[in-house]
Design a protein around this motif. Structure first.
Motif, PDB file in Angstrom:
ATOM      1  N   ALA A   1       0.860  -1.186   0.000  1.00  0.00           N
ATOM      2  CA  ALA A   1       0.000   0.000   0.000  1.00  0.00           C
ATOM      3  C   ALA A   1       0.893   1.232   0.000  1.00  0.00           C
ATOM      4  O   ALA A   1       1.923   1.263   0.677  1.00  0.00           O
ATOM      5  CB  ALA A   1      -0.915   0.000   1.217  1.00  0.00           C
ATOM      6  N   THR A   2       0.510   2.244  -0.757  1.00  0.00           N
ATOM      7  CA  THR A   2       1.343   3.440  -0.865  1.00  0.00           C
ATOM      8  C   THR A   2       0.496   4.703  -0.779  1.00  0.00           C
ATOM      9  O   THR A   2      -0.637   4.745  -1.267  1.00  0.00           O
ATOM     10  CB  THR A   2       2.121   3.451  -2.201  1.00  0.00           C
ATOM     11  N   VAL A   3       1.081   5.722  -0.175  1.00  0.00           N
ATOM     12  CA  VAL A   3       0.448   7.038  -0.061  1.00  0.00           C
ATOM     13  C   VAL A   3       1.347   8.055  -0.751  1.00  0.00           C
ATOM     14  O   VAL A   3       2.561   8.095  -0.500  1.00  0.00           O
ATOM     15  CB  VAL A   3       0.224   7.426   1.409  1.00  0.00           C
ATOM     16  N   HIS A   4       0.762   8.891  -1.619  1.00  0.00           N
ATOM     17  CA  HIS A   4       1.511   9.841  -2.438  1.00  0.00           C
ATOM     18  C   HIS A   4       0.948  11.247  -2.269  1.00  0.00           C
ATOM     19  O   HIS A   4      -0.191  11.432  -1.812  1.00  0.00           O
ATOM     20  CB  HIS A   4       1.410   9.461  -3.919  1.00  0.00           C
ATOM     21  N   ASP A   5       1.767  12.210  -2.708  1.00  0.00           N
ATOM     22  CA  ASP A   5       1.264  13.579  -2.804  1.00  0.00           C
ATOM     23  C   ASP A   5       1.273  14.047  -4.257  1.00  0.00           C
ATOM     24  O   ASP A   5       1.292  15.247  -4.536  1.00  0.00           O
ATOM     25  CB  ASP A   5       2.079  14.526  -1.918  1.00  0.00           C
TER      26      ASP A   5
ATOM     27  N   GLY B   1      -0.312  12.731  -8.255  1.00  0.00           N
ATOM     28  CA  GLY B   1      -0.991  11.764  -9.103  1.00  0.00           C
ATOM     29  C   GLY B   1      -0.061  11.148 -10.127  1.00  0.00           C
ATOM     30  O   GLY B   1      -0.143   9.951 -10.423  1.00  0.00           O
ATOM     31  N   GLY B   2       0.842  11.949 -10.674  1.00  0.00           N
ATOM     32  CA  GLY B   2       1.774  11.431 -11.672  1.00  0.00           C
ATOM     33  C   GLY B   2       2.749  10.434 -11.082  1.00  0.00           C
ATOM     34  O   GLY B   2       3.023   9.378 -11.672  1.00  0.00           O
TER      35      GLY B   2
ATOM     36  N   ASP C   1      -3.438   8.892  -3.859  1.00  0.00           N
ATOM     37  CA  ASP C   1      -2.989  10.283  -3.936  1.00  0.00           C
ATOM     38  C   ASP C   1      -3.797  11.057  -2.916  1.00  0.00           C
ATOM     39  O   ASP C   1      -5.000  11.270  -3.089  1.00  0.00           O
ATOM     40  CB  ASP C   1      -3.217  10.832  -5.348  1.00  0.00           C
ATOM     41  N   ALA C   2      -3.155  11.484  -1.810  1.00  0.00           N
ATOM     42  CA  ALA C   2      -3.861  12.147  -0.718  1.00  0.00           C
ATOM     43  C   ALA C   2      -3.640  13.655  -0.715  1.00  0.00           C
ATOM     44  O   ALA C   2      -4.025  14.333   0.250  1.00  0.00           O
ATOM     45  CB  ALA C   2      -3.408  11.553   0.629  1.00  0.00           C
ATOM     46  N   TRP C   3      -3.034  14.195  -1.774  1.00  0.00           N
ATOM     47  CA  TRP C   3      -2.703  15.612  -1.767  1.00  0.00           C
ATOM     48  C   TRP C   3      -3.949  16.487  -1.883  1.00  0.00           C
ATOM     49  O   TRP C   3      -4.788  16.302  -2.753  1.00  0.00           O
ATOM     50  CB  TRP C   3      -1.758  15.939  -2.912  1.00  0.00           C
TER      51      TRP C   3
END
Length: 670
Positions: free
Chosen positions: A279-283, A285-286, A328-330
């Motif tokens: 599982a991964t969390v990003h800021d 989308g790209g 994407d949690a930004w």
């Protein structure tokens, strides 16, 4: 060089007795220096020889005579060849072996036993190295030195530049490292193997002790000449032996030193993966999409979050953000830190999450960067493997990464290398869960003796090769040998139309390439014409065989590796056998579950499930053929150079070996 050698040993904190030897000095660095090894008042445990090629033989012999137990040789050990005299490397090895001495080198950079503060090197290394849980053995001196200088906090209990391995090999160091209580991971940079049997034993012990081994195998050579006569050998090549070895013992093979460092850092954090995916969390989308692409290419499963997790994410995410994994949690709200914190926690808690990555760029211009603290809190709150995965290594702020590493959090320095590190984490989990194939038992000593005798007497013709396979439980097509058109016609009548006609001319190993195969002959006239053509070009010897039913063409084989013995090859077959090199190599024994797993990893695997309306193949029958071939490899592998089954037709009613080639060792036929 000598000054550095002395400084590393004396200033590095070694608390044992040290004797300095140099005929030109009475004192060095405040320590008494004697002129010769003969002047020592005790037999040393270790002699460190910082001397030239011209002097190394004399001094190693002298060290052996005074009872030294080991030596380090930095010299290149090269001299111009001399007629009727063994090479310097051979003479040095003989001296050491006759006295039972261990030798590190030559042409290496020595070793550091960091936890014992013993530095046997003439190359500058930091004097403040702290001991850790990684044992590193390298055939590259530069890589040895670079790894010791890593800025990532990877710490070593032992680091060895093994050089030419005149006596003591990588396998010896690996075997030693496994017994060190501090060893948590072993890393090797390997060019070749000089003690295959001990390496196999050491890797087996590492697996038993639950110590992951991370390997960078370099020097993938061209196909060995002794293997290219058979498709199996051409497919396996030299590297296939290492593929089989690493698969057998769960060795994690990396493609570069950056990937090795990411993998070591993740493994050294100590948390093991449970069931599920990443599982991964990003800021971004790209960057999220980039990670998904990389994970797919690396075979890293992504966690399939359940409705509970989806609902938890939906409660905190800003409108327009999808509650999914990768996430994407930004957002732009003032509560963005709380969003990231809650998202990390929700994904961590999902039952299908085996590991969690916070995928953001730790850039230095973000003065009030909240990400490190969020990562620390998430790491402390959870128990699953966790890492900060940065997308661009050159943009990482060293201060932030140091802060995270001091908190125990791995910082992975690149999307590709970081994702591959998780792939290795999961691969080791899967290896630990994989049942070990039981050692081969039973068999038939009479059968093995009979076939060894036949293999030693002559090269088997195709019909005999198929008989061999049938004797070991592989289903084969019916076939007959013939040396005249009348014999071929009689064979066809006995077998039943339609038939295949193939040359059996001596020396023609790949019949299709020689134009020596005619298929689907369904009457006397067709057989007569085909025989006349083949006999005119290739001679009268032929094989008449039943036509196999339609199905997926696979290839199975055995190749005898000079170092590791018989290997089993499973591959796409027919004309594709070498064109696409879709193959897997394994060391026997092999059970049905392992055989199924090998087939599942082939690119042609999807065809076996039924493709474009075709019926699905009997996968258990294919697996059973692989198991049978592995049994043959155990019993007869040393009596073969190679064995090919191509094609093996896999269909809904089982599988059938259509053609076979057996190549006996050259020594047995000359």
């Amino acid at each position: 060089f000598g000054a550095v050698m002395v400084s590393q040993l004396l200033d590095g904190g070694f608390d044992g007795r040290v004797h300095l030897v140099n005929p030109r000095y009475g004192e060095i660095a405040g320590h008494r220096c004697v002129a010769s090894l003969r002047e020592l008042d005790e037999a040393p445990d270790l002699v460190v020889l910082g001397i030239s090629n011209a002097a190394v033989e004399e001094q190693l012999r002298l060290a052996a005579e005074i009872g030294a137990r080991a030596a380090v040789i930095f010299s290149s050990c090269y001299e111009a060849p001399q007629p009727h005299r063994p090479a310097l490397t051979e003479r040095l090895a003989r001296i050491a072996r006759e006295r039972g001495m261990a030798v590190c080198g030559g042409n290496g950079m020595g070793f550091l036993n960091v936890e014992r503060r013993l530095r046997a090197t003439g190359y500058t290394q930091s004097l403040t190295l702290a001991p850790g849980g990684v044992a590193f053995v390298s055939h590259s001196g530069s890589a040895f030195s670079a790894m010791l200088r890593n800025r990532r906090g990877i710490r070593f209990n032992l680091a060895v530049s093994s050089g030419q391995e005149l006596v003591t090999t990588m396998a010896d160091y690996l075997d030693y490292a496994i017994d060190l209580p501090s060893t948590r991971v072993v890393a090797v940079l390997m060019e070749t193997v000089r003690n295959p049997s001990l390496l196999v034993t050491a890797l087996e012990r590492a697996a038993e002790h639950d110590i992951p081994v991370v390997a960078l195998k370099v020097g993938r050579s061209a196909l060995a000449q002794s293997m290219v006569a058979a498709h199996s050998g051409a497919l396996a090549g030299e590297d296939g032996a290492y593929e089989a070895l690493f698969d057998r013992f769960g060795v994690l093979r990396v493609e570069g030193l950056d990937e090795m460092c990411d993998t070591l850092e993740l493994l050294c954090a100590g948390r093991r993966a449970g069931p599920g995916g990443l599982a991964t969390v990003h800021d971004s989308g790209g960057e999220r999409a980039h990670l998904a692409d990389v994970a797919d290419a690396a075979g890293v499963p992504l966690a399939r979050i359940d409705p509970v997790t989806t609902a938890r994410l939906a409660e905190v995410l800003e409108p327009g953000l999808e509650a999914t994994n990768p996430l994407d949690a930004w957002g732009t709200s003032e509560s963005s830190e709380a969003v990231f914190s809650a998202s990390l926690r929700a994904l961590h808690d999902d039952p299908d999450t085996a590991a969690l990555a916070f995928c953001v760029d730790l850039t230095p211009d973000e003065v009030n960067d909240a990400y490190p603290a969020l990562a620390r809190d998430a790491f402390r709150a959870g128990g699953k493997p966790f890492a900060m995965l940065c997308n661009q290594r050159s943009a990482i702020d060293p201060a932030k990464s140091r802060w995270l590493r001091r908190a125990g959090i791995p910082v992975l320095e690149g999307t590709i290398t970081g994702v591959r590190a998780f792939a290795h984490l999961f691969a080791y989990r899967d290896f630990q869960l994989r049942p070990r194939a039981a050692a081969a038992t039973g068999g038939s000593p009479e059968r093995a003796a009979r076939w060894r005798k036949r293999l030693g007497a002559d090269t088997l013709r195709e019909a005999e090769a198929l008989e061999l396979l049938s004797d070991y439980g592989v289903t084969t097509v019916a076939c007959r040998q013939a040396e005249s058109v009348a014999g071929a016609l009689a064979a066809a009548v006995s077998i039943g139309w339609p038939v295949a006609l193939k040359t059996a001319a001596p020396g023609v190993l790949h019949k299709s390439d020689a134009g020596g195969v005619r298929l689907a002959l369904d009457d006397e006239a067709g057989l007569r014409a085909a025989y006349a053509d083949i006999a005119a070009r290739l001679g009268p010897r032929v094989v008449v065989a039943a036509m196999a039913p339609a199905g997926v063409e696979l290839a199975l084989g055995i190749v005898r590796d000079a170092q590791f013995g018989p290997l089993v090859v499973v591959a796409a077959g027919g004309l594709l056998v070498e064109a696409i090199a879709d193959r897997r190599v394994v060391m026997p024994p092999v059970d049905r579950a392992q055989a199924r797993a090998l087939v599942d990893r082939l690119a042609v695997r999807r065809l076996l499930d039924g493709y474009r309306g075709q019926p699905a193949a009997d996968l258990d029958a294919v697996a059973d053929a692989v198991v049978s071939l592995a049994e043959l490899a155990i019993e007869l592998g040393e009596s073969l150079d190679a064995l090919d089954i191509n094609p093996l037709i896999a269909g809904p009613d089982g599988c059938l070996a259509v053609d076979a080639l057996v190549i006996a060792p050259r020594s047995a036929l000359t």
